[in-house]
Design a protein around this motif. Structure first.
Motif, PDB file in Angstrom:
ATOM      1  N   LEU A 399       0.827  -1.212   0.000  1.00  0.00           N
ATOM      2  CA  LEU A 399       0.000   0.000   0.000  1.00  0.00           C
ATOM      3  C   LEU A 399       0.862   1.262   0.000  1.00  0.00           C
ATOM      4  CD1 LEU A 399      -2.826  -1.051   2.444  1.00  0.00           C
ATOM      5  CD2 LEU A 399      -3.044  -0.531   0.027  1.00  0.00           C
ATOM      6  N   LEU A 400       1.928   1.215   0.802  1.00  0.00           N
ATOM      7  CA  LEU A 400       2.843   2.364   0.851  1.00  0.00           C
ATOM      8  C   LEU A 400       3.465   2.584  -0.521  1.00  0.00           C
ATOM      9  CD1 LEU A 400       4.091   4.320   2.992  1.00  0.00           C
ATOM     10  CD2 LEU A 400       6.047   2.817   3.016  1.00  0.00           C
ATOM     11  N   LEU A 401       3.851   1.483  -1.142  1.00  0.00           N
ATOM     12  CA  LEU A 401       4.451   1.541  -2.467  1.00  0.00           C
ATOM     13  C   LEU A 401       3.475   2.163  -3.459  1.00  0.00           C
ATOM     14  CD1 LEU A 401       6.830   0.677  -4.237  1.00  0.00           C
ATOM     15  CD2 LEU A 401       5.694  -1.487  -4.580  1.00  0.00           C
ATOM     16  N   ARG A 402       2.218   1.764  -3.338  1.00  0.00           N
ATOM     17  CA  ARG A 402       1.213   2.276  -4.267  1.00  0.00           C
ATOM     18  C   ARG A 402       1.060   3.788  -4.103  1.00  0.00           C
ATOM     19  NH1 ARG A 402      -4.149  -0.992  -4.267  1.00  0.00           N
ATOM     20  NH2 ARG A 402      -5.234   0.768  -3.390  1.00  0.00           N
ATOM     21  N   SER A 403       0.993   4.213  -2.855  1.00  0.00           N
ATOM     22  CA  SER A 403       0.863   5.652  -2.607  1.00  0.00           C
ATOM     23  C   SER A 403       2.037   6.405  -3.202  1.00  0.00           C
ATOM     24  CB  SER A 403       0.813   5.925  -1.103  1.00  0.00           C
ATOM     25  OG  SER A 403      -0.382   5.495  -0.574  1.00  0.00           O
ATOM     26  N   VAL A 404       3.230   5.844  -3.031  1.00  0.00           N
ATOM     27  CA  VAL A 404       4.421   6.530  -3.522  1.00  0.00           C
ATOM     28  C   VAL A 404       4.416   6.570  -5.048  1.00  0.00           C
ATOM     29  CG1 VAL A 404       6.919   6.380  -3.666  1.00  0.00           C
ATOM     30  CG2 VAL A 404       5.800   6.045  -1.489  1.00  0.00           C
ATOM     31  N   ILE A 405       4.044   5.453  -5.669  1.00  0.00           N
ATOM     32  CA  ILE A 405       4.004   5.420  -7.138  1.00  0.00           C
ATOM     33  C   ILE A 405       2.978   6.415  -7.658  1.00  0.00           C
ATOM     34  CG2 ILE A 405       3.360   4.006  -9.119  1.00  0.00           C
ATOM     35  CD1 ILE A 405       4.647   1.651  -7.829  1.00  0.00           C
ATOM     36  N   GLU A 406       1.871   6.541  -6.929  1.00  0.00           N
ATOM     37  CA  GLU A 406       0.845   7.496  -7.357  1.00  0.00           C
ATOM     38  C   GLU A 406       1.222   8.930  -7.020  1.00  0.00           C
ATOM     39  OE1 GLU A 406      -2.644   5.987  -5.527  1.00  0.00           O
ATOM     40  OE2 GLU A 406      -2.890   4.375  -6.997  1.00  0.00           O
ATOM     41  N   GLY A 407       2.357   9.094  -6.373  1.00  0.00           N
ATOM     42  CA  GLY A 407       2.857  10.439  -6.115  1.00  0.00           C
ATOM     43  C   GLY A 407       2.301  11.100  -4.870  1.00  0.00           C
ATOM     44  N   GLN A 408       1.646  10.336  -3.984  1.00  0.00           N
ATOM     45  CA  GLN A 408       1.114  10.947  -2.758  1.00  0.00           C
ATOM     46  C   GLN A 408       2.164  10.839  -1.644  1.00  0.00           C
ATOM     47  OE1 GLN A 408      -2.227   8.466  -2.176  1.00  0.00           O
ATOM     48  NE2 GLN A 408      -3.377   9.297  -3.899  1.00  0.00           N
ATOM     49  N   TYR A 409       3.232  11.615  -1.814  1.00  0.00           N
ATOM     50  CA  TYR A 409       4.358  11.453  -0.893  1.00  0.00           C
ATOM     51  C   TYR A 409       4.007  11.847   0.533  1.00  0.00           C
ATOM     52  CZ  TYR A 409       6.994  10.891  -5.165  1.00  0.00           C
ATOM     53  OH  TYR A 409       7.438  10.445  -6.371  1.00  0.00           O
ATOM     54  N   VAL A 410       3.260  12.954   0.691  1.00  0.00           N
ATOM     55  CA  VAL A 410       2.966  13.459   2.042  1.00  0.00           C
ATOM     56  C   VAL A 410       2.119  12.451   2.809  1.00  0.00           C
ATOM     57  CG1 VAL A 410       2.012  15.359   3.354  1.00  0.00           C
ATOM     58  CG2 VAL A 410       3.091  15.789   1.141  1.00  0.00           C
TER      59      VAL A 410
END
Lengths: 757, 257
Positions: A399-410
């Motif tokens: 899930l963390l990876l997905r968020s990062v790939i989608e660019g939701q860094y914050v």
């Protein structure tokens, strides 16, 4: 640990694996062949779909012959070329005349359906296209009515005659494809007829489409790609990471045991830990390489195949299927490392437990069954990165990876700590387990024994030790959580549970006594020779220890409140849970007297939970040989036994402190005292919070201690004083000479063995 | 032979295995023995007497249920790493790696013992010459015959020149030629002043090689002493006679009592 030896073991194992043909095939050759092969077969399939010729039996063709204005539908043995974009598409749709198939005449009605079914099943034709008698006349009438709109008399049309019929068998692949093709042609033809009619009747073409619907997808291209890739790629990558770890692990542990080289290695000066780390690094290397090779092979294949594909089949979202951007790939590799470490450690532990390679292979399926749902969970819609999800191993990383790939860094940043913490903890636990397997002679020199359940149970009871074993402690954790789950499930199904003080008290009693104290108590009586020793109740505690525990509870309370506040700030409680808590405390207010809530929330859990977590479970876990491991695991188990997620985190932290108390004082009484005082303070603080403002008005001096700005309960200096005080007491406790288990004693001696040598 | 320099000492070693069928299985029952530098100490016993268990405890792979064992002054339970540095262990169970050549295998273990590369390679050259292993230097373990593997195992066990050597049924499965060569090597090592603990169930080997022997049965030592002393004490023509009569006595004892 000597890094030189780890390196030596690693280098040897790597060389050994690279000389093994089977491993190389699985790790390197298979992925390089697999995807191109898959791609080829898929390509072949689509070629077949495109080239497969369909035969169409046309009935009533003569219905279209009479009118000049009708656009030409047929062209000898085919549909006219204007209805296709390529000549090839025109070629694969062939027409069959009825006289070649049914020379005796065309059947009518139900007989036609029957005959058509027969013909399609025989493969003589794929679909039957029928124009009813009078079709053309009706079409003519439609056109006339459009041209002479001023006529007062409405034109009567027969819907029955104004339809073409496609007879097909949906269960038959070929018939289905042919039906889609014919349908496509007829729709185009109908559109052309409409256009011609409207033009003739001087009606603008926009009359049929008064307005358009514009689909405006404002997502960035990168985002669209990310949405697809962030679901597919982690799954592919991590499955291969597991496969790549599993086979070398089996060969390196069970295989060596089988070949007899493990004992050779064990009598060498290499420490068990060095051997485990050397092997672990080897397995991890193979895991990472397998995953990366698969990714590369998949990428290359996709690059060639996708381009071909998008023109063959118009898949929904096919435009998104371009190669993923470089940044996602980098994040993917970053996430691969901890996952590979986790999988490698798990595989290593399983493989070390196995007696032979055959037995080792049996463990792949259970391992997959455990890991697969963890990887599938993030794929299901609606599962997002929350505190709860981030605490699940593997799922959190995905899930963390997905968020990062989608660019939701914050958004992702908030959950880095729990995800990394959980993954790191799981890795350490698995490595520790693997090390343990290498230290256990019963595992190393295991001989197969005939399974006899009765004898085994007798052995369990007859040969029980003074305190529970490690396995029994873990079993107790599992049993408590399972009982808790089912009891809470059945209680929540009851109507009106917890709405009155009486029923709430009942609920609390059941959840503590039945779910926690009872299993632990029964297991103590069944599995241990000295129940009092197990539950740390075999001797009276020192007064100073009890006083220290009481003082620590009072000092820890503000710290606990502050910690809980931070946890809630970072990971807010959902409204639903807030309502539950509010309902709970309002029911608590209806208590008949002031002390009953204290007994129910303060004393009862203190006794029940301590018996289970610091009694049975901690005593068993201490056979691990390291008190901090034992304390940490029992604290996590203690945290998990709580109901609200944020509560779990705070409780686990408190569990650490009580664990230290239990180990250092060697008695359960200080733990119960600490727990009871701590919980009671929580109950009192709820009351306090209600009346605080009123009191503050009366006694402004209270301002020195309390704050009312919702940033917490206590002033900063109070927190600071409590922090220093608790640290002092913990330091004092830490210096008490404590009773060590045999395993802990041995471990200490082992750690000292090089000193003075 | 210096009897005062005891190098290997086992004191009241007991090993109990949990057994579903029999409750507890006692593999070693209060076993004590000692061996000194420059002697070959033989552990004789039938299969299942507990020889392997005892030697595995000495090699730190197993832990005793009670009692203690010392090798070169290091405790086998609390200082296993130091003990492993000072022994060379070889048994029928310590195989060689299939996918490693003889040279690589010995080199790997030499490095694990912490030997410097120069010293290691010098030592290996001389070992390979002495054990006549130069021909199989680059042969993979998988392609070696049993005798070749045994040679590699010996080289592996003595590459770091340990003061103590433990051989557990090392000659089992070897033909006469290879077994004879192995025994010669052991005698040579003894003459270099090593302490050697040698377990076997073949009496002639013990007669040839051992300075002192202990006859084991069911986890206990029945008799201990020099071969000549044993023959004299129990009035047997050879060790085999002594062995038989001792074990028969022992087997009848529980029936009589």
């Amino acid at each position: 640990m000597n890094l030189h030896n780890v390196k030596l073991v690693y280098a040897r194992e790597m060389r050994d694996q690279l000389r093994d043909r089977r491993t190389l095939f699985l790790i390197a050759v298979l992925p390089l062949l697999l995807y191109p092969l898959l791609g080829m077969s898929f390509f072949q399939l689509s070629q077949f779909m495109r080239n497969n010729a369909s035969k169409v039996l046309v009935l009533g063709e003569e219905q279209l012959a009479g009118s000049d204005w009708l656009p030409q539908l047929f062209d000898e043995d085919h549909f006219a070329s204007s209805w296709f974009s390529t000549p090839k598409e025109q070629d694969v749709l062939q027409l069959v005349r009825p006289d070649t198939l049914w020379p005796e005449g065309v059947p009518i009605g139900d007989a036609l359906d029957e005959a058509a079914r027969e013909a399609i099943s025989q493969g003589e034709v794929q679909v039957v296209l029928r124009f009813p008698r009078g079709f053309e006349a009706q079409l003519e009438a439609v056109r006339e009515s459009l041209m002479n709109r001023s006529q007062t008399e409405p034109v009567v049309l027969d819907d029955e005659l104004l339809q073409t019929e496609i007879i097909f068998i949906s269960a038959n692949e070929k018939s289905r494809i042919a039906q889609l093709r014919v349908d496509d042609v007829l729709r185009q033809w109908r559109a052309e007829v409409t256009r011609s009619n409207l033009a003739e009747g001087n009606v603008p073409i926009t009359a049929t489409n008064p307005f358009l619907i514009k689909q405006n997808d404002v997502s960035h291209e990168q985002q669209r790609h990310a949405a697809v890739w962030s679901k597919v790629l982690p799954f592919v990558l991590f499955i291969w990471a597991l496969t790549g770890a599993f086979y070398p692990a089996i060969d390196l542990c069970a295989g060596e045991k089988e070949r007899g080289t493990l004992e050779t290695l064990l009598v060498s000066p290499a420490e068990r830990r060095e051997i485990v780390w050397g092997k672990l690094l080897t397995i991890m290397t193979f895991s990472v390489i397998t995953a990366l090779l698969n990714l590369a092979s998949l990428g290359v294949t996709a690059k060639f195949i996708l381009a071909q594909f998008s023109e063959i089949i118009s898949l929904p979202g096919a435009s998104a299927l371009t190669l993923p951007p470089l940044s996602s790939l980098i994040w993917l590799v970053v996430a691969l490392l901890p996952i590979a470490a986790f999988f490698s450690a798990m595989c290593l532990a399983c493989a070390a437990f196995a007696r032979s390679t055959k037995e080792g292979q049996y463990y792949l399926m259970p391992l997959l069954l455990v890991v697969m749902p963890l990887m599938m969970l993030p794929l299901s819609p609606g599962v997002e990165l929350t505190l709860g999800n981030s605490l699940i191993p593997v799922t959190g990383v995905v899930l963390l990876l997905r968020s990062v790939i989608e660019g939701q860094y914050v958004h992702a940043l908030k959950y880095v700590i729990p995800v990394v913490g959980v993954t790191f903890g799981c890795c350490l636990l698995a490595i520790r387990w693997a090390e343990d397997q290498f230290n256990r002679e019963s595992v190393l020199f295991r001989e197969s024994e005939r399974l006899d359940l009765g004898r085994w149970l007798t052995h369990l009871f007859r040969d029980r030790a003074d305190t529970p074993t490690l396995a029994q402690a873990i079993l107790c954790i599992v049993v408590v959580s399972i009982v808790q789950f089912f009891v809470s499930l059945s209680l929540s199904a009851q109507e009106g549970a917890g709405t009155s003080f009486h029923s709430l008290a009942q609920l609390l009693f059941i959840s503590q006594v039945v779910c926690i104290a009872l299993p632990a108590g029964l297991m103590t009586l069944l599995f241990t020779r000295r129940p009092a020793r197990t539950l740390l109740l075999d001797r009276w505690p020192r007064i100073s220890h009890v006083l220290a525990a009481a003082g620590l509870a009072v000092l820890m309370f503000p710290l606990g409140q502050q910690f809980a506040q931070w946890v809630e700030l970072l990971y807010p409680v959902s409204n639903e849970v807030k309502e539950q808590i509010a309902a709970f405390s309002s029911v608590m207010q209806t208590a008949p007297n002031w002390w009953l809530p204290l007994v129910l929330i303060g004393l009862l859990p203190a006794i029940c939970e301590e018996i289970a977590f610091r009694g049975f479970i901690l005593s068993g876990l201490r056979h691990l040989g390291h008190k901090w491991w034992a304390i940490s695991i029992s604290a996590i188990a203690f945290g998990m036994a709580h109901f609200i997620l944020q509560q779990k985190v705070s409780a686990a932290a408190v569990g650490l402190v009580i664990g230290v108390l239990a180990v250092q004082t060697g008695s359960l009484i200080p733990c119960i005292v600490f727990h009871a005082i701590y919980n009671s303070l929580t109950v009192l603080s709820v009351k306090l919070a209600e009346n605080l403002e009123a009191w503050m008005v009366k006694q402004p001096k209270l301002d020195i201690f309390f704050r009312t700005d919702n940033q917490g309960f206590f002033q900063d200096w109070v927190i600071l004083v409590c922090l220093c005080g608790s640290a002092g007491i913990l330091w004092w406790l830490h210096r008490i000479p404590y009773h060590r288990t045999d395993e802990e004693q041995l471990q200490e001696n082992l750690d000292k063995q090089f000193v003075g040598a | 032979m210096s009897t005062e320099s005891v190098v290997v000492e086992a004191r009241s070693l007991t090993k109990v295995y949990a057994d579903l069928r029999r409750g507890e299985f006692v593999a070693l029952d209060d076993l004590s023995f000692s061996a000194s530098a420059g002697e070959v100490f033989g552990l004789l016993g039938p299969n299942g007497a507990g020889k392997t268990t005892a030697l595995r405890i000495l090699s730190t792979v197993l832990q005793p249920t009670s009692g203690s064992a010392c090798v070169n002054g290091f405790d086998c339970v609390t200082q296993p790493s130091m003990v492993r540095h000072h022994i060379g262990f070889m048994s029928a169970n310590t195989a060689v790696y299939d996918r490693m050549t003889a040279w690589e295998m010995v080199e790997y273990f030499g490095r694990l013992y912490g030997m410097e590369d120069d010293r290691l390679h010098d030592r290996m050259e001389s070992l390979f010459d002495r054990l006549q292993m130069q021909a199989i230097r680059d042969l993979l373990g998988a392609k070696m015959s049993t005798g070749m593997k045994q040679k590699v195992s010996i080289a592996r066990a003595i590459v770091h020149d340990p003061p103590v050597l433990i051989f557990d049924e090392a000659t089992s499965g070897l033909d006469v030629l290879v077994a004879r060569a192995l025994l010669d090597t052991v005698a040579e090592l003894r003459d270099q002043g090593k302490c050697i603990v040698f377990s076997t169930h073949i009496m002639r080997e013990a007669e040839r090689l051992c300075d002192r022997v202990a006859i084991m049965h069911r986890g206990k030592i029945l008799a201990e002493g020099s071969v000549a002393g044993m023959l004299a004490e129990h009035q047997g023509a050879d060790l085999e006679d002594v062995f038989f009569s001792l074990i028969q006595d022992q087997d009848q004892e529980p029936v009589a009592s």
